[in-house]
Design an enzyme around this catalytic site. Sequence first.
Site, PDB file in Angstrom:
ATOM      1  N   ASP A  79      -7.901  -5.370   0.191  1.00 22.58           N
ATOM      2  CA  ASP A  79      -8.457  -6.221  -0.861  1.00 22.58           C
ATOM      3  C   ASP A  79      -8.029  -7.677  -0.763  1.00 22.58           C
ATOM      4  O   ASP A  79      -8.513  -8.510  -1.514  1.00 22.58           O
ATOM      5  CB  ASP A  79      -8.043  -5.670  -2.235  1.00 22.58           C
ATOM      6  N   HIS A  84       0.849  -1.184   0.000  1.00 23.71           N
ATOM      7  CA  HIS A  84       0.000   0.000   0.000  1.00 23.71           C
ATOM      8  C   HIS A  84       0.884   1.233   0.000  1.00 23.71           C
ATOM      9  O   HIS A  84       1.934   1.243   0.640  1.00 23.71           O
ATOM     10  CB  HIS A  84      -0.926   0.014   1.231  1.00 23.71           C
TER      11      HIS A  84
END
Length: 432
Positions: free
Chosen positions: A366, A308
């Site tokens: 996710d 991320h």
Amino acid sequence: MSDETVTLTVNRTGESHEFPVLHGTEGPGTIDISKLYGKTGLFTYDQGFVSTASCNSSITYIDGDEGILRYRGYPIEQLAAKCAYTEVAYLLMYGDLPNSEQHDKFVTDMHRYAMINESLTNFFKGFRYDSHPMAMMVGVMGSLSAFYHDSLDINNPEHREFSAQRMIAKVPTIAAAAYKRNNGEPFVYPRNEYEYCGNFLRMMFSTPCCDFKLDPVAERALNVLFILHADHEQNASTSTVRLAASSGANPFTCISAGIASLWGPAHGGANEAVLDMLHEIGDVKNIPAYIERAKDKDDPFRLMGFGHRVYKNYDPRAKIIREVADEVLERYVGEDTPLFDLARELERIALEDDYFVERKLYPNVDFYSGIIYRALGFPKNMFTPLFAIARTSGWVSHWMEMMDDPSNRIGRPRQLYDGEAERSHVAMQYRK
Ligand code: CMC
């Protein structure tokens, strides 16, 4: 406002210039370089906005090193455990959690706006039956700009509120209609006796030939997932919404632009990509080979659902989702349990690998969401639309915040031009 400044010395000219450092409530200081070009004739260069704050916002706070996420000051863990998605949508939009009267009114407004104009059924039918639901959502959300002419004055706060509420209310109806179009089933209208997530599940899974029975486990899981996905400060899709809106564009088209940005596999499309990846890996014994591929710079393969831009720690949303996955999979034991086991083993092996440890690559939101969505019966191409439904409350909140800010200016980044220097036109017969 603090007196802190930074001094920039331009070695070429020997000139020094001071720039103020701004401090928000929390988070790192921010050098105000708005006068940089005027003072030095220089731009800054920051591809991908790694070190650049593009705006002021009081909606969401993230501390990527500590793994902290808060909406309007409330830790995500508390909101996910205790709130309905509609409370969180209200919180994002208006800044405070609603009392029961405010929440009732908000839910009533959601019900009032949940239907879409009947003429839009023709719009859906114009899409090929196997169009990706995100393609339909981009188009249909954008097409709403052709409706509601009586309340589209973006300088009118009441009109802005109508548009924002309409989008939150209608987006599940649009996503469910896209699913029905894919399946050749009749569209299902929303019904007011259901709450936001339950209504969406009903519009997705009920058909004229069988009664729909809402499963509270599925409704609760969706509620948590929607809360976790509702906002994430200046991510790619939210920044897209802000940039589109900075020109004064129609709000429905701005959110449509946000949906388009979300669709990419590096952003909201990752949940679909994770499932593809798990299927491709297929078996625990193949994990080491895929980990090696992810580390190989000559191989485009990446571990989807890992890494991320902001979190250099475990994504707090992924932690919560893992717990929801346990509950959902216990209920819906079936073909997905091996997939979940595979995901957990992949996570375990990656988190022990130096490559991932050194780069602080952890599972993101996710990584597990797709497994839950699949267990709940959603096809893979609906995963990103689910993200889009949830993120709509965040997008419209940023849009409202921005439109309410008198200092808002059109977004206009500059560039480092590296094309041809000036050259002269050559007549066609002499060109190579
Ligand atoms: N697998 C293997 N290597 C990775 C991965 C990954 N998933 N993610 C980052 N890296 C490596 C990358 O190659 C680079 O290595 P090096 O320093 O040796 O060049 C280093 O880690 C830093 O990566 P980056 O690409 O500079 O990081 P970024 O901040 O530009 O990208 C990201 C962030 C999320 C796009 C990226 O981690 C990624 O592509 N992850 C997979 C896709 C994914 O799961 N996306 C969902 C993000 S969360 C939800 C959302 O935002 O919608």
